[in-house]
Design an enzyme around this catalytic site. Structure first.
Site, short mmCIF file in Angstrom:
data_model
loop_
_atom_site.label_atom_id
_atom_site.label_comp_id
_atom_site.label_asym_id
_atom_site.label_seq_id
_atom_site.Cartn_x
_atom_site.Cartn_y
_atom_site.Cartn_z
N GLU A 266 142.62 55.58 43.20
CA GLU A 266 143.06 56.21 41.71
C GLU A 266 143.76 57.75 41.57
O GLU A 266 143.17 58.83 41.36
CB GLU A 266 141.50 56.65 41.68
N ASP A 339 133.78 47.86 39.92
CA ASP A 339 132.55 48.92 39.47
C ASP A 339 131.48 49.21 38.61
O ASP A 339 130.97 48.30 39.12
CB ASP A 339 133.74 50.25 38.46
N GLU A 367 127.41 55.87 32.87
CA GLU A 367 128.82 55.76 32.56
C GLU A 367 129.26 54.11 31.61
O GLU A 367 129.80 53.89 30.76
CB GLU A 367 129.43 55.55 33.72
O1 GCW Z 1 133.59 54.49 37.86
C1 GCW Z 1 134.89 55.24 38.43
C2 GCW Z 1 134.81 56.45 37.27
C3 GCW Z 1 135.73 57.63 37.83
C4 GCW Z 1 134.96 58.09 39.07
C5 GCW Z 1 135.65 56.92 39.77
C6 GCW Z 1 135.20 57.49 41.59
C7 GCW Z 1 135.26 60.13 40.19
O2 GCW Z 1 135.40 55.67 35.86
O3 GCW Z 1 135.07 59.08 37.02
O4 GCW Z 1 136.19 58.86 39.58
O5 GCW Z 1 134.89 55.51 39.54
O6 GCW Z 1 134.34 56.26 41.56
O7 GCW Z 1 136.24 57.26 41.83
#
Ligand code: GCW
Length: 692
Positions: A266, A339, A367
């Site tokens: 990311e 995720d 989240e």
């Molecule tokens: O779940 C996603 C989140 C990001 C997060 C990323 C990660 C810290 O939306 O905000 O960044 O994963 O785990 O690195």
């Protein structure tokens, strides 16, 4: 006379109504009798242990408890041995954990078992996604307890220390012994002297409670801090930079735990920017902290905007590197392959890397599960995950056993939870979100605990009303158990399934709206946004059907699972319906096990989720007389928002998917009350906190 009367009334009123704002978490127990503590050794930690025991003792009046710090082969790491004489442990921290165990049993009415109790994982870690300016990524409980912005932001105040101490105590009471103080999307600033000074101050407060501090390290820090021309992990200057940095940190904080790293993920830099592998990157940092006993937790949360199914990428990237990591590296793997969705199958990396230490990462902050508005007890999700059988070393190779050293000899074993702690008075934003912090710690200590037991403990510790009349003996009356404990526990245990139902049932995933990750957004796909960040990539709904084909005819992600799972997930007859649309793209009229069509079943799940939340409101309202006013209304008002949100999720998803299925919503369920175009124009936002 009148004044005297009011004083007396006030006195009794204040005795019976204790204002509770949730700040004391599950640590509300007060002693009702005296205990005599004998310890041949003295230390700050043992003083804390003694004080805790005296403050919380509910046992026999005048008992004696002996602390014995003496090595015993059966006691491992932070473990301890309880006997009628007292507590024995290898270390002072072990004694402290023994004390908390004793108190927990006394305060919940659980029988105290004599014998050795060892933790499942050596390192029980909280990851804070806290930024240097005090904001918290995916944090829903106020600003950071560690960092803030503005002038004097690095000055350590007495208030800071008080809060850090309370935080340390709460963690120690559930066995957490490690904390990462900053976001994995890291700022290099934390590695500079002014910030390290604050880290040192935090470490000093946490140390007596057995908690070591760790930092998220930015891979490009050498360039950003000291203008090195490269951050290539094999470059001698880079190697020396990290060695010097480690030395600097350990000079200030001798028991510093090590680094956590998000690299080539990311937008974060990493070894691949220089044509190197994740192993090269991880080993660079691992070698730097090795002389001091430090470790590196290297994250496997990696995926690129390629055509390859995102769910497959971490496995593809990391499995070929098995055996190439130095022994003080642990690969930190999220529970699921995408995720932190409401439900995912376990990540196929568990058990697949046989020569590398792996640690699970779960998300305590909600989240994708309603932030700090929805009541969702995550323990059941983690239990399901830890108990998932990977079959990697035959039946019974559960994720828990693959990661806790039972199957693979790992030099270190660990588990991490992304923290939900912030400056909110109640720490977590929602009274019930505290139960997730609690559950994470308890499962990290004992990965065989059931969610039922955890919820039971937490409710007793958190909601039992202490009063003068029951102070000397905790007895959970039949009335309290029948009318508070059991219905509220049942609500907690159902709450995650309810969220799955009204958000993403039957294996649907990643269909939330935009970047806020709160409301529904199955339609959300702005032009120029990476496809793998948009819901249509995941639900694949079209006129023919819905779901992501991950079988041989699709991305073949199933092949990453060890047999018999590969076949089981591939075959419609054996694929669990909970994962159906995770692995299969199916026609709207596909016949489910219930005999209903897929469309009808989907509708039923969404509606069931909504009805469950409506039921939770009833449960809570009925519990009113058992809960102090402030916490009662806090939760009541959040449940109202959750109900509205569940309705929105149901209406949004059903009305949107109906544009493809063209089938009627079964007539026996409640009609949507929102219009799709309004919902789309008005993506559901998290309610403003001002309303609470
Ligand atoms: O779940 C996603 C989140 C990001 C997060 C990323 C990660 C810290 O939306 O905000 O960044 O994963 O785990 O690195």
């Amino acid at each position: 006379m009148k004044t005297l009367f009011s004083v007396v009334v006030l006195f009794f009123v204040s005795l019976s109504i204790q204002a509770e704002d949730g700040h004391n978490l599950w640590l509300r127990g007060k002693s009702s009798s005296t205990v005599n503590v004998v310890s041949s050794k003295k230390s700050v930690t043992l003083d804390i242990a003694k004080q805790e025991l005296q403050q919380g003792w509910q046992g026999k009046e005048g008992s004696s408890v002996v602390f014995t710090v003496k090595a015993d082969k059966l006691i491992k790491g932070d473990g301890f041995k309880l006997s009628s004489a007292g507590i024995q442990a290898n270390t002072d921290f072990g004694i402290l954990y023994g004390v908390y165990e004793l108190l927990r049993c006394q305060q919940t009415g659980e029988e105290i078992k004599e014998g050795v109790i060892n933790p499942s994982y050596d390192l029980r870690v909280l990851n804070h996604w806290d930024n240097m300016d005090g904001s918290v990524e995916r944090g829903y409980a106020g600003l950071s307890i560690f960092w803030r912005k503005g002038e004097n932001s690095l000055v350590v105040t007495e208030n800071d220390k008080k809060l850090w101490q309370e935080y340390a105590r709460a963690n120690a009471s559930i066995g957490i012994n490690a904390t990462v103080l900053n976001n994995v999307n890291a700022s290099q600033l934390v590695l500079t002297p002014a910030y390290l000074n604050r880290v040192k101050a935090i470490a000093e407060v946490l140390r007596p409670y057995g908690i070591k501090v760790y930092l998220s390290a930015k891979f490009s820090a050498p360039a950003l801090i000291d203008k090195l021309k490269t951050c290539d992990p094999v470059n001698p200057e880079v190697i020396n930079w990290w060695k010097a940095k480690a030395k600097e940190i350990y000079t200030m904080i001798p028991d510093f735990g090590g680094f956590l790293v998000k690299a080539n993920s990311e937008g974060q830099s990493g070894p691949q920017d220089y044509g190197r592998t994740h192993a090269d990157g991880a080993n660079l940092l691992a070698d730097a902290v090795k002389p001091y006993g430090g470790i590196v937790m290297w994250r496997a949360f990696v995926y690129a905007a390629s055509d390859e199914d995102r769910a497959k990428q971490a496995y593809n990237e990391f499995v070929p590197l098995d055996g190439k990591f130095h022994d003080n590296v642990i690969i930190q793997v999220k529970n699921g392959p995408v995720d932190f969705m409401p439900r995912e199958p376990f990540s196929p990396l568990f058990g697949a890397m046989k020569k590398t230490s792996l640690m699970p990462e779960v998300q305590v902050t909600q989240e994708y599960l309603g932030h700090s508005i929805h009541l969702v007890f995550l323990s059941t999700m983690w239990e399901e995950f830890l108990k998932s059988d990977t079959y990697q070393e035959g039946p019974g190779s559960t994720v828990a056993r693959c990661t806790d050293g039972s199957i693979f000899p790992q030099k270190y074993t660990a588990i991490a939870g992304v923290s939900n702690v912030g400056l909110d008075v109640n720490w977590c934003g929602h009274q019930f979100a505290q139960s997730n912090w609690y559950a994470f710690g308890r499962l990290a200590w004992n990965n065989k605990l059931t969610s039922d037991q955890i919820a039971d403990e937490w409710l007793k510790l958190t909601f039992y009303k202490y009063s003068k009349s029951n102070a000397d003996q905790i007895s959970f009356s039949a009335d309290w158990k029948d009318n508070f404990l059991s219905p509220v526990k049942k609500m907690m245990l159902e709450s995650r399934e309810a969220a799955v139902n009204y958000m993403m049932p039957l294996g649907l995933h990643h269909i939330m709206s935009a970047n806020e990750h709160y409301g529904p957004g199955p339609w959300w796909a702005p032009a120029r946004t990476r496809k793998d960040w948009t819901p249509p990539y995941y639900h694949q709904a079209d006129s023919l059907g819905i779901g992501f084909d991950r079988t041989k005819t699709g991305s073949n992600a199933v092949s990453q699972y060890h047999e018999p799972l590969n076949s089981q997930f591939s075959d419609l007859k054996t694929c669990p319906e909970t994962y159906l649309l995770w692995f299969h793209h199916l026609p709207w009229d596909y016949k489910m096990k219930s005999g209903k069509t897929l469309w009808d079943e989907l509708c039923n799940h969404y509606d069931a989720g909504l009805q469950q939340v409506r039921g939770f409101q009833k449960v809570w309202d009925k519990a009113q007389s058992y809960v102090d006013a402030q916490r009662f209304t806090d939760v009541q008002s959040k449940l109202r928002s959750q109900s509205k949100n569940a309705q929105t999720w149901k209406d949004a998803c059903l009305l949107y998917f109906q544009t493809f299925s063209k089938m009627p919503i079964p007539y026996d369920i409640e009609r949507p009350i929102n219009n799709l175009d309004e919902l789309i124009n008005n993506d559901m936002k998290r309610p403003s906190l001002i309303n609470y």
